[in-house]
Design an enzyme around this catalytic site. Structure first.
Site, short mmCIF file in Angstrom:
data_model
loop_
_atom_site.label_atom_id
_atom_site.label_comp_id
_atom_site.label_asym_id
_atom_site.label_seq_id
_atom_site.Cartn_x
_atom_site.Cartn_y
_atom_site.Cartn_z
N PRO A 133 0.89 -1.20 -0.09
CA PRO A 133 -0.04 0.16 0.09
C PRO A 133 0.82 1.41 0.03
CG PRO A 133 0.04 -1.14 2.31
CD PRO A 133 0.50 -1.98 1.14
N ASN A 134 0.43 2.30 -0.89
CA ASN A 134 0.77 3.67 -0.77
C ASN A 134 2.27 3.54 -1.71
OD1 ASN A 134 -1.39 4.68 0.71
ND2 ASN A 134 -0.45 3.79 2.65
N ARG B 64 5.37 11.00 -2.54
CA ARG B 64 5.03 10.60 -1.26
C ARG B 64 6.21 10.76 -0.15
NH1 ARG B 64 4.52 4.61 1.34
NH2 ARG B 64 3.89 5.07 3.61
N TYR C 67 11.30 8.71 1.36
CA TYR C 67 11.33 7.77 0.53
C TYR C 67 12.17 8.21 -0.95
CZ TYR C 67 7.81 5.62 3.51
OH TYR C 67 7.21 5.21 4.59
N ASN D 122 8.07 -5.36 -0.05
CA ASN D 122 7.81 -3.97 0.66
C ASN D 122 6.40 -4.09 1.01
OD1 ASN D 122 7.61 -1.77 1.91
ND2 ASN D 122 8.70 -0.56 0.45
N ALA E 275 2.88 -0.48 5.16
CA ALA E 275 2.15 -0.55 6.26
C ALA E 275 1.63 -1.94 6.81
CB ALA E 275 1.14 0.50 6.69
N HIS F 158 3.37 -4.05 9.63
CA HIS F 158 3.30 -3.77 10.96
C HIS F 158 1.90 -4.20 11.57
CE1 HIS F 158 6.86 -1.33 9.93
NE2 HIS F 158 5.94 -0.53 9.37
N GLU G 68 12.23 -9.45 3.22
CA GLU G 68 11.37 -8.10 3.62
C GLU G 68 12.24 -7.03 3.40
OE1 GLU G 68 10.37 -8.51 7.62
OE2 GLU G 68 10.11 -6.27 7.92
N HIS H 201 12.38 -2.67 3.26
CA HIS H 201 11.81 -1.10 3.41
C HIS H 201 12.81 -0.31 2.98
CE1 HIS H 201 8.92 -3.03 5.82
NE2 HIS H 201 9.79 -3.81 6.70
N SER I 284 12.85 2.86 3.78
CA SER I 284 13.32 3.61 5.24
C SER I 284 13.99 2.75 6.16
CB SER I 284 12.26 4.63 5.64
OG SER I 284 11.21 3.64 6.13
N ARG J 229 12.35 5.46 12.91
CA ARG J 229 11.43 5.87 12.86
C ARG J 229 10.53 5.75 14.13
NH1 ARG J 229 8.92 5.03 6.94
NH2 ARG J 229 7.83 7.02 7.66
C1 DQA Z 1 7.93 1.34 4.25
C2 DQA Z 1 7.94 1.63 5.82
C3 DQA Z 1 6.57 1.19 6.37
O1 DQA Z 1 6.79 1.98 7.66
C4 DQA Z 1 5.77 2.29 5.68
O2 DQA Z 1 4.36 1.66 6.04
C5 DQA Z 1 5.65 2.25 4.31
C6 DQA Z 1 6.71 1.87 3.59
C7 DQA Z 1 9.42 1.58 3.57
O3 DQA Z 1 9.67 1.26 2.53
O4 DQA Z 1 10.13 2.32 4.33
O5 DQA Z 1 4.56 2.24 3.52
O6 DQA Z 1 7.98 -0.14 4.12
#
Ligand code: DQA
Length: 155
Positions: free
Chosen positions: A10-11, A18, A23, A79, A82, A85, A103, A105, A107, A112
């Site tokens: 998502p996102n 974003r 990012y 990736n 959210a 979590h 897995e 990420h 960031s 964070r």
């Molecule tokens: C993320 C980190 C997650 O906490 C966040 O919700 C994302 C992106 C990252 O790529 O750093 O959507 O997975």
């Protein structure tokens, strides 16, 4: 030629606009091009997909499990955004299929907010990559290839 499945949750379709301070400014299309180039460097093909829907990601991991069992897939770079979590369903999908999942990420989630420090995926993932920006996707692909060549870490 084996496939590597790159799943973005998502996102991540909003990459580029974003929170660029977190990012970066590269778009999802840029990331997918980077993944295809890195996979090709290793003689593999990157199959890049993105969804904002948890069940769709679960279905894609099931498909990956079948393709891994059939010997056509090397593994998954995931990736989950959210859902990392929150999602017991993604944890169970990885465990239930046995497909190697890295897995990822963009960031460093551990630097964070506290709610990003826990991952439901890490206990089921083969390895975890965080904090390298979008370059992490290429590093994760290289790591997945390495793992598939030397099944035990450190070998
Ligand atoms: C993320 C980190 C997650 O906490 C966040 O919700 C994302 C992106 C990252 O790529 O750093 O959507 O997975």
């Amino acid at each position: 030629m084996k496939t590597i499945l790159i799943l973005n949750g998502p996102n991540l379709n909003l990459l580029g606009t974003r929170e660029p301070a977190v990012y970066g400014s590269e778009t999802l299309a840029d990331v997918e091009a980077l993944c295809r180039a890195e996979a090709a460097r290793h003689g593999a093909t990157a199959d890049c997909r993105q969804s904002n829907h948890e069940g769709q990601l679960v279905d894609w991991i099931h498909e990956a499990g079948r393709n891994y069992a059939a010997g056509t897939l090397l593994g998954v770079v995931l990736n989950a955004g959210a859902y990392t979590h929150t999602s017991v369903a993604l944890h169970d999908a990885i465990k239930g299929t046995n497909v190697p999942v890295i897995e990822l990420h963009i960031s460093n989630v551990h630097a964070r907010e506290p709610f990003r420090h826990h991952s439901f995926l890490s206990p089921a993932a083969r390895a975890v990559m965080a904090g390298f920006g979008v370059a992490g996707y290429a590093l994760a692909i290289a790591g997945l290839v390495r793992i598939s060549e030397a099944p035990k870490p450190g070998v």
